[in-house]
Design a protein around this motif. Structure first.
Motif, mmCIF file in Angstrom:
data_model
loop_
_atom_site.group_PDB
_atom_site.id
_atom_site.type_symbol
_atom_site.label_atom_id
_atom_site.label_comp_id
_atom_site.label_asym_id
_atom_site.label_seq_id
_atom_site.Cartn_x
_atom_site.Cartn_y
_atom_site.Cartn_z
ATOM 1 N N GLN A 29 51.815 -66.206 27.757
ATOM 2 C CA GLN A 29 50.714 -67.466 27.807
ATOM 3 C C GLN A 29 49.086 -66.898 27.799
ATOM 4 O OE1 GLN A 29 50.914 -70.065 30.550
ATOM 5 N NE2 GLN A 29 49.737 -71.487 29.380
ATOM 6 N N LEU A 33 46.315 -65.977 25.381
ATOM 7 C CA LEU A 33 44.720 -66.558 25.685
ATOM 8 C C LEU A 33 43.685 -64.617 25.711
ATOM 9 C CD1 LEU A 33 42.996 -68.533 26.581
ATOM 10 C CD2 LEU A 33 43.192 -66.573 29.296
ATOM 11 N N ARG A 111 41.154 -67.177 33.880
ATOM 12 C CA ARG A 111 42.141 -67.756 33.482
ATOM 13 C C ARG A 111 40.981 -69.169 32.207
ATOM 14 N NH1 ARG A 111 48.048 -69.492 33.962
ATOM 15 N NH2 ARG A 111 47.951 -71.131 32.447
ATOM 16 N N GLU A 112 40.288 -70.127 33.738
ATOM 17 C CA GLU A 112 39.097 -70.963 32.966
ATOM 18 C C GLU A 112 38.132 -71.050 32.302
ATOM 19 O OE1 GLU A 112 37.885 -72.273 37.253
ATOM 20 O OE2 GLU A 112 40.254 -73.535 36.920
ATOM 21 N N SER A 115 39.784 -70.030 28.359
ATOM 22 C CA SER A 115 40.428 -71.277 27.675
ATOM 23 C C SER A 115 39.095 -72.328 26.976
ATOM 24 C CB SER A 115 41.445 -71.900 29.425
ATOM 25 O OG SER A 115 41.913 -70.759 29.178
ATOM 26 N N ASP A 116 38.479 -72.101 28.345
ATOM 27 C CA ASP A 116 36.751 -73.223 28.099
ATOM 28 C C ASP A 116 36.360 -72.265 26.866
ATOM 29 O OD1 ASP A 116 34.388 -74.730 28.126
ATOM 30 O OD2 ASP A 116 33.397 -72.884 29.718
ATOM 31 N N GLU A 120 40.285 -73.756 24.085
ATOM 32 C CA GLU A 120 41.810 -74.314 24.011
ATOM 33 C C GLU A 120 41.856 -74.825 25.213
ATOM 34 O OE1 GLU A 120 44.602 -72.949 21.831
ATOM 35 O OE2 GLU A 120 43.182 -71.976 19.918
ATOM 36 N N ILE A 122 43.835 -75.055 29.678
ATOM 37 C CA ILE A 122 44.697 -74.162 29.635
ATOM 38 C C ILE A 122 46.493 -75.091 30.018
ATOM 39 C CG2 ILE A 122 45.182 -73.306 32.007
ATOM 40 C CD1 ILE A 122 42.322 -72.800 32.395
#
Length: 153
Positions: A29, A33, A111-112, A115-116, A120, A122
């Protein structure tokens, strides 16, 4: 470039995700990302493919290559596309002296942010439901103390 995303902050986030992915037991994952964010940076022109490098530790003793990508002051490796083998120069072995700047960002923030940026959501790893501790209840009730005649003498 997105209004609240700077290339440097995105590069630091990719660096953080990549650093954690190298030691994570379930890293697919995190690597996905990283790839989505790098692909979007490449499409927008904020990152550039430099060339191909041989992989240091090839799987099953089969030599293969990765693409070296520059994003600001940072260098990353990613999986090559078919056309990369004809359009990019092969740089040979990786330069072991080249290092990315040491930056710190929490994995959650990275990660945030990625993803933003990649557009897509999280995917949270599924957590096991909390189980309340079992209360100790005695199965034996109305028992008297056991006296051993052996110890009495």
């Amino acid at each position: 470039m997105e209004n609240h995303h700077s290339t440097r902050r995105l590069a630091i986030a990719i660096y953080t995700v990549n650093r954690h992915a190298k030691t994570a037991p379930n890293n697919k994952q995190l690597y996905a990302l990283k790839k989505r964010a790098l692909d979007k940076l490449l499409r927008s022109g904020d990152a550039q493919k430099i060339g191909l490098h041989f992989v240091d530790n090839p799987k099953f003793s089969k030599q293969h290559s990765t693409v070296l990508v520059r994003c600001g002051d940072f260098l990353f490796h990613t999986i090559p596309d078919k056309e990369d083998f004809t359009s990019l120069p092969h740089l040979g072995e990786q330069d072991q002296t080249a290092r990315n700047p040491q930056e710190r960002m929490s994995l959650k923030t990275a990660r945030e942010l990625l993803s933003d940026y990649a557009g897509e959501p999280i995917e949270r790893p599924q957590q096991r439901p909390r189980v309340s501790p079992i209360k100790s209840t005695s199965m034996l009730q109305n028992t008297q103390r056991f006296r051993s005649s052996y110890l009495d003498g």
